[in-house]
Design a protein around this motif. Structure first.
Motif, mmCIF file in Angstrom:
data_model
loop_
_atom_site.group_PDB
_atom_site.id
_atom_site.type_symbol
_atom_site.label_atom_id
_atom_site.label_comp_id
_atom_site.label_asym_id
_atom_site.label_seq_id
_atom_site.Cartn_x
_atom_site.Cartn_y
_atom_site.Cartn_z
ATOM 1 N N GLN A 135 -3.011 -2.748 -5.635
ATOM 2 C CA GLN A 135 -2.831 -1.704 -6.652
ATOM 3 C C GLN A 135 -3.931 -1.757 -7.701
ATOM 4 O OE1 GLN A 135 1.105 -0.786 -8.303
ATOM 5 N NE2 GLN A 135 1.955 -2.078 -6.691
ATOM 6 N N ARG A 136 -4.325 -2.968 -8.093
ATOM 7 C CA ARG A 136 -5.400 -3.119 -9.078
ATOM 8 C C ARG A 136 -6.708 -2.543 -8.529
ATOM 9 N NH1 ARG A 136 -9.202 -6.805 -9.352
ATOM 10 N NH2 ARG A 136 -8.094 -8.346 -8.091
ATOM 11 N N LEU A 137 -7.006 -2.857 -7.275
ATOM 12 C CA LEU A 137 -8.243 -2.358 -6.667
ATOM 13 C C LEU A 137 -8.203 -0.847 -6.476
ATOM 14 C CD1 LEU A 137 -8.815 -5.225 -4.064
ATOM 15 C CD2 LEU A 137 -9.874 -4.953 -6.324
ATOM 16 N N LEU A 138 -7.032 -0.323 -6.125
ATOM 17 C CA LEU A 138 -6.879 1.133 -6.016
ATOM 18 C C LEU A 138 -7.111 1.801 -7.367
ATOM 19 C CD1 LEU A 138 -3.732 1.287 -3.711
ATOM 20 C CD2 LEU A 138 -5.967 2.303 -3.160
ATOM 21 N N ALA A 139 -6.563 1.223 -8.427
ATOM 22 C CA ALA A 139 -6.731 1.792 -9.770
ATOM 23 C C ALA A 139 -8.207 1.776 -10.175
ATOM 24 C CB ALA A 139 -5.887 1.010 -10.784
ATOM 25 N N GLU A 140 -8.911 0.692 -9.841
ATOM 26 C CA GLU A 140 -10.352 0.627 -10.139
ATOM 27 C C GLU A 140 -11.108 1.700 -9.368
ATOM 28 O OE1 GLU A 140 -10.452 -4.244 -10.819
ATOM 29 O OE2 GLU A 140 -11.487 -3.360 -9.101
ATOM 30 N N ALA A 141 -10.756 1.867 -8.090
ATOM 31 C CA ALA A 141 -11.424 2.871 -7.261
ATOM 32 C C ALA A 141 -11.118 4.277 -7.770
ATOM 33 C CB ALA A 141 -10.991 2.713 -5.803
ATOM 34 N N ARG A 148 -9.156 9.981 -4.619
ATOM 35 C CA ARG A 148 -8.646 11.202 -5.230
ATOM 36 C C ARG A 148 -7.296 11.621 -4.653
ATOM 37 N NH1 ARG A 148 -14.119 11.649 -5.102
ATOM 38 N NH2 ARG A 148 -14.325 12.666 -3.089
ATOM 39 N N ALA A 149 -6.722 10.815 -3.794
ATOM 40 C CA ALA A 149 -5.435 11.155 -3.169
ATOM 41 C C ALA A 149 -4.373 11.345 -4.247
ATOM 42 C CB ALA A 149 -5.015 10.050 -2.212
ATOM 43 N N ALA A 150 -3.589 12.425 -4.098
ATOM 44 C CA ALA A 150 -2.542 12.736 -5.073
ATOM 45 C C ALA A 150 -1.252 11.993 -4.723
ATOM 46 C CB ALA A 150 -2.315 14.238 -5.117
ATOM 47 N N VAL A 151 -1.391 10.697 -4.476
ATOM 48 C CA VAL A 151 -0.256 9.840 -4.140
ATOM 49 C C VAL A 151 -0.316 8.639 -5.074
ATOM 50 C CG1 VAL A 151 0.825 8.448 -2.324
ATOM 51 C CG2 VAL A 151 -0.349 10.564 -1.715
ATOM 52 N N ASP A 152 0.837 8.226 -5.557
ATOM 53 C CA ASP A 152 0.919 7.090 -6.473
ATOM 54 C C ASP A 152 0.304 5.840 -5.848
ATOM 55 O OD1 ASP A 152 2.261 5.952 -9.000
ATOM 56 O OD2 ASP A 152 2.970 4.625 -7.387
ATOM 57 N N ASP A 153 -0.412 5.073 -6.656
ATOM 58 C CA ASP A 153 -1.078 3.865 -6.150
ATOM 59 C C ASP A 153 -0.090 2.836 -5.595
ATOM 60 O OD1 ASP A 153 -3.550 4.923 -6.711
ATOM 61 O OD2 ASP A 153 -3.881 3.743 -8.536
ATOM 62 N N LEU A 156 0.521 3.952 -2.091
ATOM 63 C CA LEU A 156 -0.666 3.694 -1.292
ATOM 64 C C LEU A 156 -0.786 2.202 -0.966
ATOM 65 C CD1 LEU A 156 -3.346 5.971 -3.008
ATOM 66 C CD2 LEU A 156 -2.079 6.403 -0.884
ATOM 67 N N ALA A 157 -0.502 1.358 -1.953
ATOM 68 C CA ALA A 157 -0.564 -0.093 -1.726
ATOM 69 C C ALA A 157 0.450 -0.510 -0.667
ATOM 70 C CB ALA A 157 -0.314 -0.848 -3.032
ATOM 71 N N GLY A 158 1.648 0.071 -0.717
ATOM 72 C CA GLY A 158 2.663 -0.224 0.296
ATOM 73 C C GLY A 158 2.227 0.213 1.680
ATOM 74 N N GLN A 159 1.633 1.405 1.773
ATOM 75 C CA GLN A 159 1.138 1.882 3.072
ATOM 76 C C GLN A 159 0.061 0.953 3.623
ATOM 77 O OE1 GLN A 159 -0.246 5.794 2.003
ATOM 78 N NE2 GLN A 159 1.554 6.793 2.893
ATOM 79 N N LEU A 160 -0.868 0.582 2.763
ATOM 80 C CA LEU A 160 -1.980 -0.259 3.198
ATOM 81 C C LEU A 160 -1.483 -1.635 3.618
ATOM 82 C CD1 LEU A 160 -4.967 -0.151 3.618
ATOM 83 C CD2 LEU A 160 -5.308 -0.672 1.209
ATOM 84 N N LEU A 161 -0.566 -2.176 2.854
ATOM 85 C CA LEU A 161 -0.008 -3.487 3.201
ATOM 86 C C LEU A 161 0.742 -3.420 4.531
ATOM 87 C CD1 LEU A 161 0.147 -6.364 2.180
ATOM 88 C CD2 LEU A 161 2.146 -5.725 0.837
#
Length: 196
Positions: A135-141, A148-153, A156-161
């Protein structure tokens, strides 16, 4: 003069032997006797370190998690944002024999964690740590304009994990020594979707 034993080193030797046995014979083939034999120790030498196979499995899982985190820290260095997120994921993905063997340790641990609250807690704490980092890395990106994805970080972190853990399952089930083709490309595809 009695021989001085490095207990931490002895534990790591036993964990390495456990990995080799599980990679070759699966969890059921990883008896304490076989592990001791693989490590070159007498059967009774394991008891002071790991009284049961379950305690050895817990230590092995924690060691895999810590080793992965050490690799991640080395690779990330001062990277941030999307580059750091990509590097994080590439260190977790089972892209070589070492990481495939790590997956083969993690899968039996998960199986035990289904009915063992202590193991479930260890897994949950480990994954919460990774989710926080992602989530921290997503927020930095996102702050850098790379996502620019209109999905909560958090989603997104859950999907990636989930994608990373699923890749470990696929690798653990693949024939020995054959990494699953396309995992790095799937990651790039996912990251491209986040930037679209």
């Amino acid at each position: 003069m009695p021989k001085i034993v490095d207990h931490h080193e002895r534990r790591l030797e036993l964990v390495d032997a456990t990995w080799r046995i599980i990679a070759r014979n699966g969890l059921e083939g990883a008896t304490l006797r076989e592990i001791a034999l693989e490590a070159g120790f007498a059967n009774g030498a394991l008891k002071p370190y790991f009284p049961t196979k379950d305690t050895l499995l817990e230590f092995a899982f924690s060691h895999v998690f810590n080793r992965t985190n050490q690799r991640i820290a080395r690779v990330l260095g001062t990277m941030t944002g999307l580059a750091a997120l990509r590097a994080f994921c590439l260190e977790v993905l089972p892209l070589d024999e070492e990481r495939i063997n790590e997956a083969r340790i993690v899968i039996p641990f998960w199986q035990k964690a289904v009915n063992d609250p202590q193991k479930a807690r260890i897994h949950q704490q480990s994954m919460a740590e990774w989710a926080t980092t992602i989530q921290r890395l997503l927020a930095e990106a996102r702050a850098a304009g790379d996502i620019r994805a209109a999905v909560d970080d958090a989603l997104l972190a859950g999907q990636l994990l989930d994608m990373l853990l699923g890749a470990q399952i696929a690798a653990a089930l693949s024939p020995a020594g054959s990494p699953i083709a396309g995992q790095a490309e799937q990651l790039e595809g996912y990251l491209a979707l986040l930037a679209a």
